[in-house]
Design a protein around this motif. Structure first.
Motif, short mmCIF file in Angstrom:
data_model
loop_
_atom_site.label_atom_id
_atom_site.label_comp_id
_atom_site.label_asym_id
_atom_site.label_seq_id
_atom_site.Cartn_x
_atom_site.Cartn_y
_atom_site.Cartn_z
N LEU A 61 27.73 13.13 -56.03
CA LEU A 61 27.07 14.40 -55.73
C LEU A 61 28.07 15.51 -55.41
N GLY A 62 29.35 15.17 -55.38
CA GLY A 62 30.38 16.20 -55.20
C GLY A 62 30.90 16.37 -53.78
N TYR A 63 30.55 15.48 -52.88
CA TYR A 63 31.06 15.58 -51.51
C TYR A 63 32.55 15.24 -51.49
N GLN A 64 33.27 15.87 -50.55
CA GLN A 64 34.68 15.59 -50.39
C GLN A 64 34.89 14.35 -49.53
N LYS A 65 36.14 13.85 -49.53
CA LYS A 65 36.44 12.55 -48.93
C LYS A 65 35.96 12.44 -47.48
N GLY A 66 36.21 13.46 -46.67
CA GLY A 66 35.81 13.40 -45.26
C GLY A 66 34.32 13.19 -45.10
N GLU A 67 33.53 13.93 -45.85
CA GLU A 67 32.08 13.79 -45.75
C GLU A 67 31.59 12.49 -46.38
N ILE A 68 32.26 12.04 -47.43
CA ILE A 68 31.90 10.73 -48.02
C ILE A 68 32.01 9.65 -46.96
N ASN A 69 33.10 9.69 -46.18
CA ASN A 69 33.27 8.70 -45.11
C ASN A 69 32.16 8.81 -44.07
N GLN A 70 31.79 10.05 -43.72
CA GLN A 70 30.73 10.25 -42.72
C GLN A 70 29.38 9.73 -43.24
N ILE A 71 29.12 9.95 -44.51
CA ILE A 71 27.85 9.47 -45.10
C ILE A 71 27.84 7.95 -45.16
N ALA A 72 28.99 7.35 -45.45
CA ALA A 72 29.08 5.89 -45.45
C ALA A 72 28.83 5.33 -44.05
N ILE A 73 29.39 5.98 -43.04
CA ILE A 73 29.18 5.55 -41.66
C ILE A 73 27.70 5.67 -41.30
N THR A 74 27.05 6.73 -41.79
CA THR A 74 25.61 6.89 -41.57
C THR A 74 24.86 5.69 -42.16
N GLY A 75 25.23 5.31 -43.38
CA GLY A 75 24.59 4.16 -44.02
C GLY A 75 24.83 2.87 -43.26
N LEU A 76 26.03 2.70 -42.75
CA LEU A 76 26.36 1.47 -42.02
C LEU A 76 25.58 1.38 -40.71
N LEU A 77 25.39 2.52 -40.04
CA LEU A 77 24.79 2.52 -38.71
C LEU A 77 23.28 2.75 -38.70
N CYS A 78 22.69 3.00 -39.87
CA CYS A 78 21.27 3.35 -39.87
C CYS A 78 20.40 2.21 -39.31
N ASP A 79 20.86 0.98 -39.41
CA ASP A 79 20.09 -0.15 -38.89
C ASP A 79 20.71 -0.78 -37.64
N CYS A 80 21.66 -0.08 -37.02
CA CYS A 80 22.28 -0.67 -35.81
C CYS A 80 21.23 -0.87 -34.72
N GLY A 81 20.17 -0.04 -34.74
CA GLY A 81 19.10 -0.17 -33.75
C GLY A 81 18.28 -1.43 -33.91
N MET A 82 18.44 -2.15 -35.03
CA MET A 82 17.78 -3.45 -35.18
C MET A 82 18.26 -4.41 -34.09
N SER A 83 19.42 -4.15 -33.52
CA SER A 83 19.95 -5.01 -32.46
C SER A 83 19.11 -4.90 -31.19
N LYS A 84 18.28 -3.86 -31.12
CA LYS A 84 17.42 -3.67 -29.94
C LYS A 84 15.99 -4.17 -30.19
N VAL A 85 15.75 -4.67 -31.39
CA VAL A 85 14.45 -5.26 -31.73
C VAL A 85 14.49 -6.74 -31.35
N ASN A 86 13.35 -7.27 -30.94
CA ASN A 86 13.27 -8.69 -30.59
C ASN A 86 13.88 -9.55 -31.69
N ALA A 87 14.87 -10.37 -31.33
CA ALA A 87 15.60 -11.18 -32.32
C ALA A 87 14.68 -12.13 -33.07
N ASN A 88 13.62 -12.58 -32.44
CA ASN A 88 12.68 -13.49 -33.11
C ASN A 88 11.98 -12.81 -34.28
N ILE A 89 11.76 -11.50 -34.16
CA ILE A 89 11.13 -10.75 -35.25
C ILE A 89 12.07 -10.70 -36.45
N LEU A 90 13.36 -10.49 -36.18
CA LEU A 90 14.34 -10.40 -37.27
C LEU A 90 14.48 -11.71 -38.03
#
Length: 362
Positions: free
Chosen positions: A163-192
């Motif tokens: 899409l034409g993003y520069q390296k710095g923003e590409i890294n930030q978008i990748a970090i967004t993708g990596l962390l989008c489900d970090c909150g699953m760690s706060k969901v009951n583990a039995n559900i997961l």
């Protein structure tokens, strides 16, 4: 390393195609060995195969001693052997898993550790774009959450670059993708861990994970606001049909639009408890038809072009069980290319055979 097939164990990863006496592939590179594949190798009288130094679960592979000949360990030929992309990917998955387990116990998110996990892989993807479309082959059902997070990060980085993003923003978008489900760690583990349909109450808990993810990030000053908003909004949709806030259109942060598509695509192609993995072609067709108006069409087009670019010559399995090779992709029908059946040599234009679709890349 090269080993005798009697040294194989389930979970070994092939690093080269295994060829028959007529030089046709029997098993393809990156396949994860199971009992059935060992039987196939024995049936074809294969003596040796090349495998990775790591098993699919991330542990080091230590083959048992074989009397007929010593193991040829090609990694010792170099002082500092280069790790394959797959090895780096598996290491990242297991590093993320350890962080996730720590968050489940109340640990604080460390952004430097997150960067250390994903930034080197982004550099590898920039050199090997086609690896993005192989990620779903690597996903292991028992560690789905961790594989999914790493894969979404890499697909998000790929799309951001196109899409034409520069390296710095590409890294930030990748970090967004990596962390989008970090909150699953706060969901009951039995559900997961459930392998059956969720109850209404459990599904409601799962739908709160974007809020949990945002709350884990909101007070960390070294994380950019775009990342925080992208994480919170990654399940929102352009038409307002998403959650948790039902925002839409211009209210969505650009990062969230990229990660939303990457997250949905990777979830649909990956193996799940209730179904087998699906081909990128089938998933893209479903997104374009069933989810029309939910995702940014510009981002969908970049995903479409990526799938088409790296697919010519790819071996696939059709929905009727026939193995074939892609020989031509029409830009106007990228999910329905022209294919040649491997056994009969029949050429089929899938755009004219709507009852057939590509079930799997092999």
């Amino acid at each position: 390393m090269k080993i005798h097939i009697d040294q194989l164990q389930e979970g070994c990863i092939l690093t080269d195609n295994v060829l028959s006496a007529t030089n046709r592939p029997i098993i393809f590179k990156n396949a994860i060995i199971n009992k059935h594949l060992i039987d196939v190798l024995q049936a074809f009288l294969v003596k040796e195969v090349q495998v990775a130094n790591l098993l699919a679960n991330g542990k080091e592979f230590k083959p048992a001693f074989f009397e007929e000949e010593q193991i040829i360990d090609t990694s010792k030929e170099e002082v500092t052997p280069h790790k394959t992309f797959y090895q780096q990917y598996i290491e990242s998955v297991h590093a993320y898993k350890q962080l996730f387990i720590n968050w489940q116990s109340g640990g604080i998110l460390d952004i430097q550790k997150i960067r250390h996990i994903i930034i080197p892989l982004i550099a590898e993807i920039e050199l090997n774009d086609e690896e993005v479309f192989k990620l779903y082959h690597y996903c292991q059902q028992e560690d789905y959450v961790f594989h999914h997070s790493i894969s979404v990060a890499l697909i998000s980085a790929f799309l951001a670059k196109k899409l034409g993003y520069q390296k710095g923003e590409i890294n930030q978008i990748a970090i967004t993708g990596l962390l989008c489900d970090c909150g699953m760690s706060k969901v009951n583990a039995n559900i997961l861990k459930k392998n059956v349909s969720l109850t209404e109450s459990e599904y409601k808990d799962i739908r709160q994970h974007p809020v949990h993810s945002y709350n884990m990030l909101k007070n960390i000053m070294f994380i950019k606001d775009g990342v925080k908003m992208g994480v919170l909004q990654h399940h929102e949709r352009i038409d307002g049909s998403g959650y948790p806030l039902n925002v839409k259109g211009a209210q969505l942060h650009p990062y969230s639009k990229i990660v939303a598509l990457a997250d949905t695509y990777q979830a649909m192609v990956s193996v799940r408890p209730y179904r087998s993995k699906q081909s990128p072609f089938k998933v893209l067709e479903q997104i374009m038809e069933d989810d029309f108006g939910k995702f940014d069409i510009t981002i969908i087009n970049e995903l479409k072009k990526g799938i088409a670019k790296f697919s010519s010559g790819t071996k696939v399995r059709l929905s009727n069980g026939v193995d074939a090779e892609i020989i031509f992709i029409d830009d106007s029908n990228p999910t329905r290319p022209m294919i040649k059946c491997l056994i009969t040599q029949e050429i089929i234009a899938l755009k004219e055979r709507r009852e057939l679709f590509i079930e799997e890349i092999i």
